[in-house]
Design a protein around this motif. Structure first.
Motif, PDB file in Angstrom:
ATOM      1  N   ARG A  82      38.499  43.432  73.046  1.00  0.00           N
ATOM      2  CA  ARG A  82      38.636  42.318  73.998  1.00  0.00           C
ATOM      3  C   ARG A  82      38.508  42.795  75.441  1.00  0.00           C
ATOM      4  NH1 ARG A  82      43.322  37.907  72.360  1.00  0.00           N
ATOM      5  NH2 ARG A  82      42.332  37.115  70.458  1.00  0.00           N
ATOM      6  N   GLN A  83      39.069  43.944  75.731  1.00  0.00           N
ATOM      7  CA  GLN A  83      39.052  44.455  77.106  1.00  0.00           C
ATOM      8  C   GLN A  83      37.821  45.311  77.400  1.00  0.00           C
ATOM      9  OE1 GLN A  83      41.232  43.092  79.032  1.00  0.00           O
ATOM     10  NE2 GLN A  83      42.315  42.187  77.279  1.00  0.00           N
ATOM     11  N   ASN A  84      36.920  45.433  76.410  1.00  0.00           N
ATOM     12  CA  ASN A  84      35.653  46.157  76.581  1.00  0.00           C
ATOM     13  C   ASN A  84      35.899  47.618  76.988  1.00  0.00           C
ATOM     14  OD1 ASN A  84      32.872  46.419  76.547  1.00  0.00           O
ATOM     15  ND2 ASN A  84      32.623  45.769  78.684  1.00  0.00           N
ATOM     16  N   ARG A  85      36.783  48.319  76.232  1.00  0.00           N
ATOM     17  CA  ARG A  85      37.152  49.685  76.581  1.00  0.00           C
ATOM     18  C   ARG A  85      36.720  50.718  75.533  1.00  0.00           C
ATOM     19  NH1 ARG A  85      40.541  50.050  80.981  1.00  0.00           N
ATOM     20  NH2 ARG A  85      39.686  52.165  80.986  1.00  0.00           N
ATOM     21  N   ASN A 145      39.402  48.537  91.713  1.00  0.00           N
ATOM     22  CA  ASN A 145      38.217  48.980  92.468  1.00  0.00           C
ATOM     23  C   ASN A 145      37.438  50.065  91.723  1.00  0.00           C
ATOM     24  OD1 ASN A 145      40.221  50.882  92.725  1.00  0.00           O
ATOM     25  ND2 ASN A 145      39.787  51.369  94.867  1.00  0.00           N
ATOM     26  N   ILE A 146      37.401  49.958  90.402  1.00  0.00           N
ATOM     27  CA  ILE A 146      36.697  50.944  89.572  1.00  0.00           C
ATOM     28  C   ILE A 146      35.339  50.380  89.161  1.00  0.00           C
ATOM     29  CG2 ILE A 146      36.765  52.291  87.450  1.00  0.00           C
ATOM     30  CD1 ILE A 146      38.856  53.106  89.544  1.00  0.00           C
ATOM     31  N   LYS A 147      34.264  51.063  89.526  1.00  0.00           N
ATOM     32  CA  LYS A 147      32.912  50.591  89.203  1.00  0.00           C
ATOM     33  C   LYS A 147      32.517  50.964  87.775  1.00  0.00           C
ATOM     34  CE  LYS A 147      31.225  50.747  93.988  1.00  0.00           C
ATOM     35  NZ  LYS A 147      30.220  51.341  94.919  1.00  0.00           N
ATOM     36  N   ASP A 148      32.825  52.202  87.352  1.00  0.00           N
ATOM     37  CA  ASP A 148      32.422  52.662  86.029  1.00  0.00           C
ATOM     38  C   ASP A 148      33.675  52.927  85.197  1.00  0.00           C
ATOM     39  OD1 ASP A 148      31.319  53.736  83.780  1.00  0.00           O
ATOM     40  OD2 ASP A 148      30.515  55.540  84.752  1.00  0.00           O
ATOM     41  N   ARG A 149      34.084  51.954  84.392  1.00  0.00           N
ATOM     42  CA  ARG A 149      35.304  52.092  83.600  1.00  0.00           C
ATOM     43  C   ARG A 149      35.082  52.930  82.341  1.00  0.00           C
ATOM     44  NH1 ARG A 149      39.692  49.536  85.405  1.00  0.00           N
ATOM     45  NH2 ARG A 149      38.430  48.171  86.729  1.00  0.00           N
ATOM     46  N   SER A 150      33.840  53.287  82.059  1.00  0.00           N
ATOM     47  CA  SER A 150      33.562  54.109  80.874  1.00  0.00           C
ATOM     48  C   SER A 150      34.157  55.512  81.017  1.00  0.00           C
ATOM     49  CB  SER A 150      32.053  54.209  80.640  1.00  0.00           C
ATOM     50  OG  SER A 150      31.433  54.950  81.686  1.00  0.00           O
ATOM     51  N   ARG A 151      34.370  55.948  82.246  1.00  0.00           N
ATOM     52  CA  ARG A 151      34.938  57.275  82.479  1.00  0.00           C
ATOM     53  C   ARG A 151      36.434  57.222  82.790  1.00  0.00           C
ATOM     54  NH1 ARG A 151      31.074  61.239  83.821  1.00  0.00           N
ATOM     55  NH2 ARG A 151      28.934  60.452  83.815  1.00  0.00           N
ATOM     56  N   ARG A 152      36.973  56.027  82.859  1.00  0.00           N
ATOM     57  CA  ARG A 152      38.374  55.878  83.242  1.00  0.00           C
ATOM     58  C   ARG A 152      39.272  55.843  82.000  1.00  0.00           C
ATOM     59  NH1 ARG A 152      41.745  54.899  87.375  1.00  0.00           N
ATOM     60  NH2 ARG A 152      43.464  53.403  87.106  1.00  0.00           N
ATOM     61  N   PRO A 153      40.272  56.714  81.930  1.00  0.00           N
ATOM     62  CA  PRO A 153      41.137  56.756  80.756  1.00  0.00           C
ATOM     63  C   PRO A 153      41.932  55.460  80.570  1.00  0.00           C
ATOM     64  CG  PRO A 153      41.358  58.769  82.039  1.00  0.00           C
ATOM     65  CD  PRO A 153      40.562  57.805  82.872  1.00  0.00           C
ATOM     66  N   LEU A 154      42.160  55.128  79.321  1.00  0.00           N
ATOM     67  CA  LEU A 154      43.039  54.029  78.937  1.00  0.00           C
ATOM     68  C   LEU A 154      44.227  54.608  78.191  1.00  0.00           C
ATOM     69  CD1 LEU A 154      43.778  51.019  78.447  1.00  0.00           C
ATOM     70  CD2 LEU A 154      42.398  51.161  76.342  1.00  0.00           C
ATOM     71  N   PHE A 155      45.444  54.373  78.693  1.00  0.00           N
ATOM     72  CA  PHE A 155      46.677  54.810  78.030  1.00  0.00           C
ATOM     73  C   PHE A 155      47.297  53.627  77.299  1.00  0.00           C
ATOM     74  CE2 PHE A 155      46.339  58.772  80.033  1.00  0.00           C
ATOM     75  CZ  PHE A 155      47.343  59.617  79.564  1.00  0.00           C
ATOM     76  N   ILE A 156      47.613  53.839  76.029  1.00  0.00           N
ATOM     77  CA  ILE A 156      48.264  52.830  75.199  1.00  0.00           C
ATOM     78  C   ILE A 156      49.674  53.338  74.931  1.00  0.00           C
ATOM     79  CG2 ILE A 156      48.151  51.530  73.035  1.00  0.00           C
ATOM     80  CD1 ILE A 156      45.087  52.309  73.044  1.00  0.00           C
ATOM     81  N   SER A 157      50.678  52.621  75.460  1.00  0.00           N
ATOM     82  CA  SER A 157      52.036  53.140  75.542  1.00  0.00           C
ATOM     83  C   SER A 157      53.004  52.413  74.612  1.00  0.00           C
ATOM     84  CB  SER A 157      52.525  53.031  76.991  1.00  0.00           C
ATOM     85  OG  SER A 157      53.847  53.503  77.121  1.00  0.00           O
ATOM     86  N   PHE A 158      53.823  53.197  73.898  1.00  0.00           N
ATOM     87  CA  PHE A 158      54.844  52.663  72.996  1.00  0.00           C
ATOM     88  C   PHE A 158      56.181  53.329  73.268  1.00  0.00           C
ATOM     89  CE2 PHE A 158      50.890  52.162  70.602  1.00  0.00           C
ATOM     90  CZ  PHE A 158      50.998  50.870  70.120  1.00  0.00           C
ATOM     91  N   ASN A 159      57.243  52.567  73.107  1.00  0.00           N
ATOM     92  CA  ASN A 159      58.567  53.163  73.033  1.00  0.00           C
ATOM     93  C   ASN A 159      58.963  53.317  71.572  1.00  0.00           C
ATOM     94  OD1 ASN A 159      59.022  52.365  76.162  1.00  0.00           O
ATOM     95  ND2 ASN A 159      60.516  53.861  75.470  1.00  0.00           N
ATOM     96  N   GLY A 160      60.244  53.572  71.328  1.00  0.00           N
ATOM     97  CA  GLY A 160      60.620  53.963  69.974  1.00  0.00           C
ATOM     98  C   GLY A 160      61.668  53.094  69.324  1.00  0.00           C
TER      99      GLY A 160
END
Length: 500
Positions: free
Chosen positions: A182-185, A75-90
């Motif tokens: 691809r995800q337009n982020r 339900n996010i209208k403006d994703r330009s302000r929404r953080p994207l976390f890219i997560s890795f383990n080790g």
């Protein structure tokens, strides 16, 4: 008869590719599902994408498919302000399931309040997930999770392309570039979060993304960080373990009544002060340390570790971690865990200088392996006959030329927006909390970046989020970090000069 032979021939031609079909297929495919969870008391609807995105070589040929799980709040209208976390383990070689189903994701494994496994195995909603404030993608590097190289690539080529500090960073940066496109982020604030070996991975990626892909980050979160290639030397390396030893001895009530009566942060402040201001200098003298000074140091180390003075002297003040895990509770016939020293193990013999097994890791496998396999199939609708690689399929790993701590410093210097946040468990003996602080002290000798660096400690181990109290606080600290690293409207990325 001719018709029968012709029919048999046709059937053999049709069936041959089916019989020869490899498990490792569909390098570029995604399954989408939708769900809702309650986070901090509010309903959060989300879209989940589970599948593979390719890795390409220099000629544009697919050489691997990386499995990922991507959660977007819907339900996010403006994703330009929404953080994207890219997560890795080790690991290297660990799948992303640990932080995915243990820490930040919308569901987590069923464990008790201290993180121990319970049956029946499974998952439950994570009321502390950061999905309310950020979208998250969990990435599986090659030969972790369901990610695989193409079947035509031999093992030497796989190791050359994927299994090493710098090879890992290079191909993952390219993969992230494609994913973000691809995800337009591209407009979104972007964060990397890595645990354990995932910390040199995301530290190196912070610079590689800037310099090779012109992708600038807002933040990097280091969960239980390794050494990041930062030199310690023999004296510092030996001395810096003392605060971890003291924390563990305090937890197991092996200290004197005076020390045991102190709260953990108060005790550790005292031990850290002794370590930095006295013990490092003592260790630096090595075999030329005067006998009286050695006796005095052994008394102090014994006091803080719960080990006998005799044992400390026998080891010339330098207590190996394996020995500590075996020795601390030897009189009770228990060993203690490596990654989380709250966990207890039982060895075949009380004698010896190292535990037979890592008690904490075996405990965690109880929870994560069945829960992960169940979750991917039943919640994400991802169906495959590939085995989910929890760990152990990325050997040999090239650890040479590890400059990831310096890479992160340089990325911060180049990018005034970039902040770094470190999270550590006090009882983690593999990537101990005091060396995590030491990383920050040494990363930037100028001290000019320290205002964008922060650290938090938790009363648990390597995966601090398995303890319910720390799960809540550590996720809340990430929310606070997002606020701190979000620039004000119109704030430029520059270093202002100080004027009179």
């Amino acid at each position: 008869m001719k018709k029968i032979y012709r029919l048999l021939f046709i059937l053999s031609v049709v069936s041959t590719p089916i019989a020869a079909q490899q498990l490792n297929t569909n390098m570029d495919s995604v399954v989408t599902t939708y769900g809702q969870v309650t986070i901090k008391g509010a309903p959060i609807k989300y879209k989940a994408m589970a599948g593979k995105q390719p890795v390409w070589d220099e000629k544009g040929n697919i050489i691997a498919g990386l499995y990922f799980t991507y959660y977007e709040r819907t339900n996010i209208k403006d994703r330009s302000r929404r953080p994207l976390f890219i997560s890795f383990n080790g690991g290297p070689g660990a799948a992303s399931v640990w932080m995915h189903l243990g820490y930040t994701g919308p569901y987590r494994v069923k464990v008790d309040d201290e993180g121990y496994p319970v049956q029946p195995y499974g998952v439950e909603e994570n009321p502390h997930s950061i999905l309310d404030v950020a979208d998250i993608v969990y990435v599986e590097p090659v030969n972790t999770g369901f990610s695989r190289p193409v079947d035509t690539m031999d093992q030497k080529e796989v190791a050359k392309r994927f299994f090493g500090v710098n090879a890992d960073i290079k191909y993952l940066a390219s993969w992230i570039n494609t994913f973000v496109t691809r995800q337009n982020r591209w407009e979104s604030p972007k964060y990397l979060i890595g645990e354990s070996y995932g910390t040199p991975r995301v530290s190196g990626l912070s610079l590689e993304l800037q310099n090779a892909h012109w992708m600038y980050l807002n933040g990097v979160v280091l969960v239980s960080p390794t050494g990041l290639g930062i030199e310690r030397g023999t004296a510092v390396e030996a001395a810096n373990l003392l605060p971890y030893y003291a924390a563990t001895a305090w937890h197991h009530k092996k200290l004197s009544p005076g020390l045991q009566s102190k709260d953990l942060p108060e005790l550790l402040s005292e031990v850290e002060d002794y370590t930095v201001n006295e013990l490092i200098a003592i260790m630096a003298k090595g075999g030329f340390l005067p006998a009286a000074e050695k006796e005095k140091a052994a008394t102090q180390i014994s006091k803080y570790t719960g080990l006998s003075k005799k044992v400390v002297l026998e080891h010339n003040l330098r207590i190996p971690k394996n020995f500590f895990w075996k020795e601390l509770l030897r009189d009770e016939s228990f060993t203690i865990g490596r990654l989380d020293s709250r966990y207890l193990g039982i060895d075949k013999m009380d004698a010896g200088d190292r535990p037979d097994y890592a008690a904490e890791y075996k405990s965690w496998q109880h929870s994560f392996t069945p829960a992960g396999n169940y979750y991917f199939k039943n919640h994400l609708n991802y169906n495959t006959d590939l085995e989910y690689y929890i760990a152990g399929h990325t050997r040999p790993w090239d650890r040479s030329n590890n400059t990831t701590g310096e890479d992160l410093r340089q990325a911060m210097a180049q990018n005034p927006y970039l902040h770094v946040f470190v999270q550590s468990g006090y009882y983690d003996g593999a990537t101990d909390y005091f060396n995590a602080q030491y990383n920050l002290w040494q990363m930037d000798p100028s001290g000019k970046l320290k205002d964008r660096m922060s650290w938090k400690g938790y009363r648990s181990g390597h995966m601090m989020y398995l303890r319910t109290e720390d799960l809540e606080s550590s996720n809340e600290h990430i929310r606070e970090f997002i606020k701190q690293s979000t620039p004000k409207e119109g704030q430029p990325a520059l270093y202002p000069r100080k004027t009179n």
